[in-house]
Design an enzyme around this catalytic site. Structure first.
Site, PDB file in Angstrom:
ATOM      1  N   GLU A 198       0.623  -1.236  -0.004  1.00 15.57           N
ATOM      2  CA  GLU A 198      -0.034   0.010  -0.121  1.00 15.57           C
ATOM      3  C   GLU A 198       0.853   1.153   0.025  1.00 15.57           C
ATOM      4  O   GLU A 198       0.321   2.149  -0.579  1.00 15.57           O
ATOM      5  CB  GLU A 198      -1.044   0.185   1.140  1.00 15.57           C
ATOM      6  N   SER A 236     -46.859 -30.787  40.648  1.00 20.94           N
ATOM      7  CA  SER A 236     -46.278 -31.301  42.155  1.00 20.94           C
ATOM      8  C   SER A 236     -44.889 -31.030  42.354  1.00 20.94           C
ATOM      9  O   SER A 236     -44.355 -31.090  43.397  1.00 20.94           O
ATOM     10  CB  SER A 236     -46.465 -32.752  42.056  1.00 20.94           C
TER      11      SER A 236
END
Length: 815
Positions: A90, A479
């Site tokens: 770059e 229960s």
């Protein structure tokens, strides 16, 4: 001669005037484009969007949440190899120029002039600093004005920040493409993981060069769609690295011969069947911090999930759901396809698949053979998103359809049927027929001492339904609520030997609603019995009488303390579990029985750190005294101060644990006894068996299991929790405790174990009877007395009738 001098003078004056005009024009131009430039100083406090990541208890990654998949690395942590590759690709003069590179501009102009008309993409000359200016401050509009503004901003950036800071911003901000769907990579750290499944520090020369090649055109350099072009650009970067002295010619040539080697990682919570777990964490993070912080804040979350237990929990739940579903027979194929003589792969490949049901696989029946049915397995997709080219087939034979109870393959499937199959262990190439169960359920596994959720499965398949039945489904616990009625009684003067009448009872519901007449599950009565017997065999009539005697407002308060209900209606039907709650809440409540009555807060998260590593949330709020000492000075060892509330007397908690052990040893959940370790728990079956539960624990694990249809309907006339929910608990505990010693439940100081007659609750002589737990100051009764023998219902078993306190109104009645 004078004329020549005068001519030079005119030329000099004209040149000076033109120079001044040019400078003035340039200054005016700079002023024009500079007057509204963004302030480059804002980069000083810039925080790029960073993904949030969730790790399991063992450190493995289970989920990521992000708009942009980015991991931020300070420049000091970026390997030199990666820096060298990006500078070569770059901006080789990055550390020399002042923001704009005149040499690069000239080189690009010459190159573009030579390549005019060739169709090649024009070569750019933007420096890394200019790219930072474009990405952060200027935007990407293609215009001369934008390029001028970009250059001016670059000059400001160079005068404000160090080169290393500029490079750090660039390497963490740039977009580097997506090797697979959903894997858009922002910054070098994310790219290394997504393209190669590696840390950025593990990249080799060719891998670093390929990632450095991507900023120019990440889409055009895709590793699968444009492989040749990607290799060409990678090799160009390698040549530049050699040219700049960052790599030897020999190493670069070897790297150029290597394939791209892209191997996108697959980060999915389904790797450990943790889809429900990850989604629950996502919801909590969003509620706590908001969507922006979740998707951009770079949170690091340490989850409580134990991947091994999560897999065990999912297998136990799925096996239980399938067991129930297959007992009701084969319902038929998922759908029908037209299968010609060509490639069947694309036809079935277009169908949606459940990614979290492996080893199950979707398949299509291709033909009937002498061995059975030949099926084509769904080929799945490559990391690139394309359908795999390989085609796999298998044989579905007689063994694979045995559970359907149909004699011939042709009675079950036919060509074109889409079905699910599972490989048969030890028989390569053969599969067993499967079907997605209609029934669903949930399982939650928790550390009873901390509330850490070690495993949670909210349904058969998260891909099929994201609705979490462990945390979102409000269902009646039946229960399985009864232990908290009995715990309230034990905490307020009763003992496990207290006698309650198991006989008919009628309750005036008031308001013209008539009489409520609850009954036991089997419709029978057993007369006066101990509290232990009542919980062990889940006697509804005993529970209602006990709740009446204790008082429903007090039971409602205990239910709130345990976190089962926030505001329970204090009516007698609630004593049988008529209210709605979640598996998570019930598991936490049972965990408080197991841990000696200490309040816990269930959590899926141990710790959250922000992007800088600072802890912003920690579940464990205990204080450690002496942990911050500078050195050893004969002080006492550090200790953790447990400042949590005591919701139940520890002695009461142990009495309840002992009674719930009886449920497993000789009560409604004897199916769990085969685990062979000390376990306790309670079954729960609601009216018409619409929901079945089992919630229980070992000394160190609390587990809640629920099964039912999402649209409530009966599981069957004879369905019970002991038949369907308890076996899921059993299967999980067998796997989780396989290599653990048989640790007994901890008996707190002060408990007296006295041998009693299980029928009368009175002292037993000699070696008979059972050992029962009593608190200091209590003992088995010296005389026989029955709670509820005189309650206005006519009595039972010779118990006298008579008046009694009025019973609160209520509805329902659960078994």
């Amino acid at each position: 001669m004078r004329f020549i001098l005068r001519l030079f003078g005119w030329a000099f004056a004209a040149g000076t005037i033109l120079f001044v005009i040019g400078v003035a024009g340039a200054a005016g131009l700079i002023w024009h484009y500079s007057k509204d430039l963004p302030d480059s100083a804002q980069l000083r406090n810039y925080e790029p969007p960073v993904m949030s990541r969730v790790h399991a208890g063992d450190g493995s990654l289970i989920a990521e949440f992000a708009r942009e998949r980015r991991l931020y690395l300070p420049i000091q942590a970026v390997p030199k190899l990666v820096v060298d590759a990006f500078l070569s690709a770059e901006d080789k003069n990055f550390y020399k120029h002042f923001g704009v590179d005149p040499e690069g501009l000239a080189r690009a102009a010459i190159s573009n002039f030579r390549n005019r008309g060739s169709g090649r993409r024009p070569q750019g000359a933007s420096t890394i600093t200019q790219q930072v200016a474009k990405n952060f401050l200027v935007g990407s509009e293609q215009s001369m004005e934008r390029k001028i503004r970009e250059a001016l901003i670059a000059l400001r950036i160079e005068s404000t920040y160090s080169k290393d800071k500029i490079l750090e911003l660039y390497l963490n901000e740039i977009y580097l493409g997506a090797p697979a769907p959903g894997q858009g990579s922002y910054g070098v750290a994310a790219a290394a993981l997504n393209y190669f499944g590696k840390s950025v520090h593990e990249l080799n020369l060719q891998e670093a060069a390929y990632i450095a090649a991507l900023p120019k055109a990440p889409t055009d350099l895709h590793p699968y769609r444009n492989r040749e072009r990607a290799i060409e650009r990678r090799n160009y970067v390698l040549d530049r690295m050699v040219e700049n002295g960052y790599a030897t010619r020999e190493a670069a040539e070897a790297a150029k011969k290597a394939p791209l080697g892209v191997n996108p990682r697959t980060v999915s919570p389904n790797q450990i069947a943790a889809g429900y777990f990850a989604e629950e964490i996502r919801r909590e993070l969003q509620d706590r911090y908001g969507e922006k912080k979740l998707l951009e804040g770079g949170l690091s979350v340490r989850a409580t999930v134990d991947p091994k237990m999560q897999l065990m929990a999912r297998k136990a739940l799925v096996d239980g759901l399938v067991r129930y579903d297959e007992a009701r027979g084969w319902r038929g194929a998922v759908q029908k396809l037209e299968i010609g003589r060509g490639d069947w792969g694309p036809v079935i490949g277009e169908l949606p698949v459940l990614g979290d049901v492996r080893p199950w696989r979707q398949a299509v029946v291709l033909e009937m053979t002498g061995e059975g049915a030949r099926v084509g397995l769904h080929p799945g997709r490559e990391n690139s998103g394309h359908l795999r080219q390989e085609r796999e087939t298998a044989i579905l034979g007689a063994e694979g359809i045995r559970w359907t109870r149909r004699g011939r393959i042709a009675q079950v499937v036919s060509p074109g049927d889409v079905v699910y199959v599972e490989p048969i262990d030890g028989k390569p190439g053969q599969v067993r027929l499967r079907q997605l169960p209609e029934v669903n359920g949930a399982i939650t596994v928790m550390d009873p001492f901390s509330g850490r959720v070690l495993a949670m499965v909210g349904g058969f398949s998260h891909d099929q339904s994201e609705f979490n039945r462990a945390t979102q489904a409000l269902r009646q616990p039946g229960s399985s609520f009864k232990p908290f009625v009995y715990a309230t009684a034990l905490d307020n003067g009763y003992t496990p030997s207290s006698i309650v009448l198991d006989g008919p009872i009628e309750v005036d519901q008031g308001g013209g609603l008539g009489m409520w007449t609850p009954s036991n599950y089997d419709g029978k009565f057993t007369g006066p019995r101990t509290l232990r017997y009542g919980i062990q065999f889940s006697k509804n009539l005993m529970t209602v009488r006990l709740a009446k005697d204790v008082g429903m407002p007090l039971i409602a308060e205990y239910a709130r303390r345990f976190g089962i209900y926030d505001d329970m209606l204090p009516v007698l039907s609630m004593s049988l579990g008529a209210g709605e709650t979640t598996v998570m809440r019930m598991t936490a409540a049972y965990a408080m029985l197991a841990n000696g009555g200490r309040r816990i807060r269930p959590t899926l998260i141990d710790r959250i750190q922000d992007r800088t590593g600072s802890t912003i949330y920690r579940h464990d709020q205990r204080v450690c005294e002496g942990c911050n000492a500078d050195k050893w000075s004969n002080q006492r060892e550090p200790r953790l101060v447990d400042n949590r509330d005591q919701v139940l007397d520890p002695l009461t908690a142990y009495q309840m644990v002992s009674m719930l052990e009886g449920v497993v040893q000789a009560g409604t959940a004897t199916v769990v006894k085969s685990v062979g370790k000390p376990l306790a728990g309670k079954t729960g079956t609601t009216n018409d068996a619409k929901d079945v539960w089992f919630v229980g624990f070992s000394p160190d694990l609390a587990v809640g299991v629920y099964m039912g249809f999402d649209r409530p309907k009966s599981l069957g006339n004879s369905a019970t929790a002991g038949q369907y929910a308890a076996p899921i608990f059993r299967d999980f505990m067998q796997a989780a405790l396989k290599d653990k010693p048989a640790t007994p439940f901890r008996v707190p100081a002060g408990i007296k174990l006295i041998r009693v007659d299980p029928r009368t609750g009175m002292r037993a002589g000699g070696e008979g009877g059972i050992l029962e737990a009593f608190k200091p100051g209590t003992a088995p009764p010296d005389s026989y007395s029955v709670i509820g023998a005189s309650d206005g219902t006519g009595g039972f078993g010779g118990a006298p009738g008579g008046g009694g306190r009025s019973v609160g109104s209520g509805t329902g009645g659960l078994y």
